[in-house]
Every structure is written in C-alpha cells, then in structure tokens.
Design an enzyme around this catalytic site. Structure first.
Site, PDB file in Angstrom:
ATOM      1  N   GLY A 244       0.827  -1.206   0.000  1.00 17.06           N
ATOM      2  CA  GLY A 244       0.000   0.000   0.000  1.00 17.06           C
ATOM      3  C   GLY A 244       0.856   1.247   0.000  1.00 17.06           C
ATOM      4  O   GLY A 244       1.989   1.250  -0.488  1.00 17.06           O
ATOM      5  N   SER A 245       0.315   2.286   0.582  1.00 15.27           N
ATOM      6  CA  SER A 245       0.993   3.580   0.582  1.00 15.27           C
ATOM      7  C   SER A 245       2.129   3.615   1.600  1.00 15.27           C
ATOM      8  O   SER A 245       2.180   2.812   2.540  1.00 15.27           O
ATOM      9  CB  SER A 245      -0.006   4.691   0.920  1.00 15.27           C
ATOM     10  OG  SER A 245      -0.432   4.570   2.267  1.00 15.27           O
ATOM     11  N   GLY A 249       2.514   2.025   5.357  1.00 13.44           N
ATOM     12  CA  GLY A 249       3.685   1.232   5.713  1.00 13.44           C
ATOM     13  C   GLY A 249       4.379   1.721   6.964  1.00 13.44           C
ATOM     14  O   GLY A 249       4.904   0.917   7.752  1.00 13.44           O
ATOM     15  N   GLU A 266       5.747  -3.464   0.852  1.00 19.88           N
ATOM     16  CA  GLU A 266       5.754  -3.079  -0.564  1.00 19.88           C
ATOM     17  C   GLU A 266       4.945  -1.797  -0.674  1.00 19.88           C
ATOM     18  O   GLU A 266       3.710  -1.825  -0.747  1.00 19.88           O
ATOM     19  CB  GLU A 266       5.143  -4.183  -1.431  1.00 19.88           C
ATOM     20  CG  GLU A 266       5.894  -5.496  -1.379  1.00 19.88           C
ATOM     21  CD  GLU A 266       7.251  -5.444  -2.071  1.00 19.88           C
ATOM     22  OE1 GLU A 266       7.548  -4.416  -2.709  1.00 19.88           O
ATOM     23  OE2 GLU A 266       7.995  -6.431  -1.970  1.00 19.88           O
TER      24      GLU A 266
END
Length: 513
Positions: A244-245, A249, A266
């Site tokens: 995600g963003s 994270g 990721e």
C-alpha cells in the site's frame, strides 16, 4: 447489491452476480452486509459485504495458529501439492476471475486476465520451490564437526493487500507462505473484497480436493483499519506482509517492529525512465506509453517521471503528447479500450490537486481532464496527463496514484541519474539506451538506487521469477521469486559433533577434571 429483490438488476450487477455464482462464492458473503462495494466502471453499488471486527480477527488468528501447528508437520513437497491444486482451480476459472477483477477494479480485460495468470505462474513457481527449501552445509573449523543451516516454518502470516492488484499480490505471498509451512490470514482492500471472496472460494475447493488441509489454513478478513491493527499488533503473527501507501507502511512497520515481528513492506513507487540520445525512440515510445498509462496509472510500478536527454526531447515528447491525446478511454470490458476508470472520486480529486500544483509551478499540462463515459455520474474516467516541467519540483517527489507523467530535460547521464535518485521512493526504474556503457552505469552501484532496474523496457510488468520490491520509502520488502521465500521462514544454524573430542571454536580452552 441492493436488498430489494423486486428491483431489476443493472447489467453490471447481473454480471457480477453471475460471476460470483460461477466461482462458488456463497450469497451470504456478498449480500446484505454492512460495507457497500462499488464498480468503478459505473460507480454503482454492486454488493454489500459483511465486515469483521477486532474480536473476529483475534478468533481467526487463534484458528490460524492451530492450522499452522498441523501444517508445519506436513512434508514440504506435499504442501506443494495443495498449491498445485490451487493453480489448477485458477486455470479452470481464469476467465471468470479475470473478468471479476475488471468489474471490481476497472482494469482492461487483458490486464484482469493477466493478473490471474500471475497467480497461476506463482503457484507453478511455489510447487517447484516446495522441493528446494534447502540450506547450506558450512565448513567447520573444528575437526569431527559438521555445520549446516536448516529452514523452518515461522508461523501465521498476515497479508494486507491493496486495491490495484487485488488478487495477484495475495498469491505472491500466500503461495510461498503455504509451501514454507505457514498458515495465512488475508485482509484485502476494503475497495475490492469480491475478488478476494472468489479466490478464497477457489482455495477452499483446492483444499477439499487435497483432502487433509487443516481448517483455517487460509482465512479472509474483510474490514477496515480496526482489522488491520488487530493483525499488526498480534504477537502470534510473526510476519506481516503489507502492500500500500508509504503512510500505511510507516504505521504497520512501526507497530510490528514494536513487538519484534517482521514486516515485508511493498509501498509507494515514484518510478522514472531515462531516455538517452542513443535510444530507439519507437521502442521507448511504446514502453513509456504502457508503463505510464496502463492500469490508469494505478500500479506501484507505473512510470511517473520521464527524464529525456535534450538532444531527443523535441523529437520524443511531441510524439508522446500526441499518443496521450488519442489513447482510447472507456469501459474496460470493451475491445479496443486501453484506459479504464480510476478507482473512485477520491483518486480523481488527488490527481486534480497534483495537476493544480504543477500548473502553479509553471508546468505545461497536456490532458488530465475528466472524460464522460456512458453517462455514469459516479464513475471517474480521465485522460492521462503529460506534464512538462523545468525542474523536479516538490509535487514530483510525491507519488500520485493516477496517470500523471512528469517530463524533465537533462544534459547527460550523470544529471539524469541524479534526478532519478533524488526522490524518497525506490521501487522500479529504467533506461532506454543503445549505449552499453550507459546501460551498465545505470545498473551499477552508482546508478539506479531502486530494487528493480531495467534496460530498454519500462519500469512496470515484473515477472514472478525475480524478487519484487524496492528500497528507501518503498519499504525494502521482497516478494514473489528468487529467494523471497526466506522471508516466510526462520533459519537455524546447526552444529553436529560426530567425534569423541570437544574442541571449542576460536581455540578457546576450557578443560575440567
């Protein structure tokens, strides 16, 4: 999906209903729930799914622990058989699942089908991997001793996925985690739960055919931040994989680290391509167009920055602007459509804010406007935007999850690499060049600082055989191929003394009578 049974279904609702039935998804999991699901194609509500809460997540973790304790004792090649059966279910239902991806995400149909093919490919990879989970035999400095590594399952793995690849990213993690001997818990994006329900139904069919998979081996938890926090904070989950963003994270990484868990992150990408004077411009044009406009700019590997040598700028950029102005935008189910809708209104508004910031800084914007398709007031189709800039301003250093390509001039490779690397993200990168020295410099330690670096292809379209992930604010995680499987296991270093003596390492002496 509306609860009023007397109302006629819309064409999109009817198609979703048909696909869910053919994929074996029970009606109780998508009808009359509390969370509405919209199709970006029309903007209409197509389902109402039930949601889990923190208490439900805790019970799911308890079941996952029990499943792991049984599954870890199953030989790895046997575990691979379950993943093989999952791959066969995906092959048999590729068309239906791929079309459901298109309906729920808005990808053109070839991309929806391509996402399911990624799932099939990673299942094939994982099946082979199930016979290759090997460690090293290491030379011991002590006579009569052998030293070696062994790899063991680590425990339940939580998988948090984003809307843009609603099923492929789960498979990258789950296929490896399962053959490594772990159980999995999946929290999909709240925007794309239907494809997750379909995959869970296919997994359960594979598990039934397998015959001895423990209950709770793969579980699905649909919900919001409360469910994500419950998984992130639970000490019974040693590994959390989150896609995600960067903002998300940071939250996940810090919370998991506080309890000494592991994160596979990721996160955001702000990917660039360099076009050198020697580049094949026809090849570059095609590579740039797909990388920048494909999936309506909603890939983590989307090309967002283009750094063009001044010697070819005036040849390439007008051709690119023409392609941007003529690319086909429309219903992603229709043949010939290349660009489908943005996921929702919020994505459209973020895109417009970024374009306004670029204009305010002197950027020359081509495209970016909303496009009316089918009279759907709640669907957000846009023309991809090409933005020419004189400098890499602040907005360029932030990832905008929309089809915006910022274009910059450069005078040579050193300047291009400097521009390329001076953003916080480090996922994917590319260079278009026919100069061997430039290509090697770009791939060297002094070149791209990303986890993925390509030559004469764009930054998107990664294959499952290579480890996928990036550096800096992209999070440092690796999924899919190569040795990414090691993130889902724990390593033990073992020493065996087969002599009658007891020599100590480093020549230490400790003799007792």
């Amino acid at each position: 999906m509306a609860t009023n049974e007397t109302r006629a279904l819309t064409p999109v609702e009817d198609e979703v209903l048909s696909l869910l039935h053919s994929l074996g998804v029970p009606e109780t999991s998508w009808r009359n729930g509390t969370r509405p699901v919209r199709s970006p194609i029309t903007g209409e509500v197509i389902a109402q799914v039930p949601e889990a809460d923190a208490a439900g997540a805790a019970l799911a973790v308890e079941r996952s622990v029990a499943a792991y304790e049984a599954w870890r004792a199953v030989p790895a090649p046997r575990r691979g058989e379950l993943v093989r059966l999952l791959g066969e279910e995906l092959r048999a239902h590729k068309t239906e699942l791929g079309r459901l991806v298109t309906l729920e995400v808005g990808k053109v149909l070839s991309e929806g089908l391509g996402e399911v093919q990624e799932m099939i490919d990673i299942c094939d990879f994982a099946v082979g991997l199930s016979r290759q989970l090997y460690g090293l035999t290491i030379a011991s400095e002590r006579p009569g001793h052998r030293m070696m590594e062994t790899w063991h399952p680590v425990g339940p793995v939580a998988i948090i996925t984003a809307f843009n690849f609603p099923v492929a990213v789960w498979s990258w993690n789950a296929a490896l985690a399962l053959v490594c001997g772990n159980s999995v818990l999946w929290k999909p994006s709240e925007k794309t739960p239907l494809t997750a329900l379909a995959v869970q139904a296919l997994f359960e069919r594979a598990a039934h055919a397998f015959g001895s998979a423990p209950e709770g081996l793969s579980q699905l938890l649909i919900g919001g931040a409360e469910v994500g926090a419950a998984l992130t904070d639970d000490t019974r989950i040693p590994v959390v994989s989150a896609t995600g963003s960067t903002r998300m994270g940071r939250i996940v990484g810090e919370r998991v680290a506080r309890r000494f868990g592991r994160s596979i992150l990721e996160l955001g990408g702000n990917n660039a391509a360099i076009v050198s004077p020697s580049a094949d411009l026809d090849l570059a044009l095609r590579g740039i167009a797909f990388a920048a406009m494909g999936t309506a700019g909603q890939r983590c590997t989307t090309l967002r920055r283009l750094i063009v040598h001044e010697g070819v700028y005036d040849t390439l950029v007008p051709r690119l602007a023409k392609a941007y102005g003529s690319v086909s935008i429309g219903d992603p189910r229709e043949a010939g459509t290349l660009i489908g809708p943005l996921i929702d209104q919020a994505a459209f508004e973020v895109m417009q804010d970024a374009l306004d910031a670029a204009r305010a800084a002197g950027g020359r914007v081509h495209g970016g406007e909303r496009v009316a398709i089918g009279g759907h007031a709640d669907a957000y189709y846009v023309r991809p935007a090409l933005v020419e800039l004189d400098a890499q301003i602040d907005i360029v250093k932030h990832e905008t999850f929309a089809p915006i390509l910022y274009v910059l001039r450069c005078t040579g490779l050193p300047e291009a690499i400097k521009l390329h690397n001076e953003v916080p993200q480090g996922l994917s990168s590319s260079i278009f060049t026919n100069d061997l020295r430039e290509a090697e410099a770009f791939l060297s330690a002094e070149g791209s600082d990303c986890g993925i670096a390509n030559v004469n292809i764009g930054p998107s379209g990664a294959e499952i055989g290579g480890a996928f992930g990036g550096e800096k604010e992209t999070g440092g995680g690796r999924e899919s191929g190569s040795d990414a499987w090691k993130a889902y296991m724990r390593r033990a270093t073992n020493t065996i003394n087969y002599s009658r003596a007891l020599p100590l390492a480093q020549g230490v002496s400790f003799d007792i009578d």
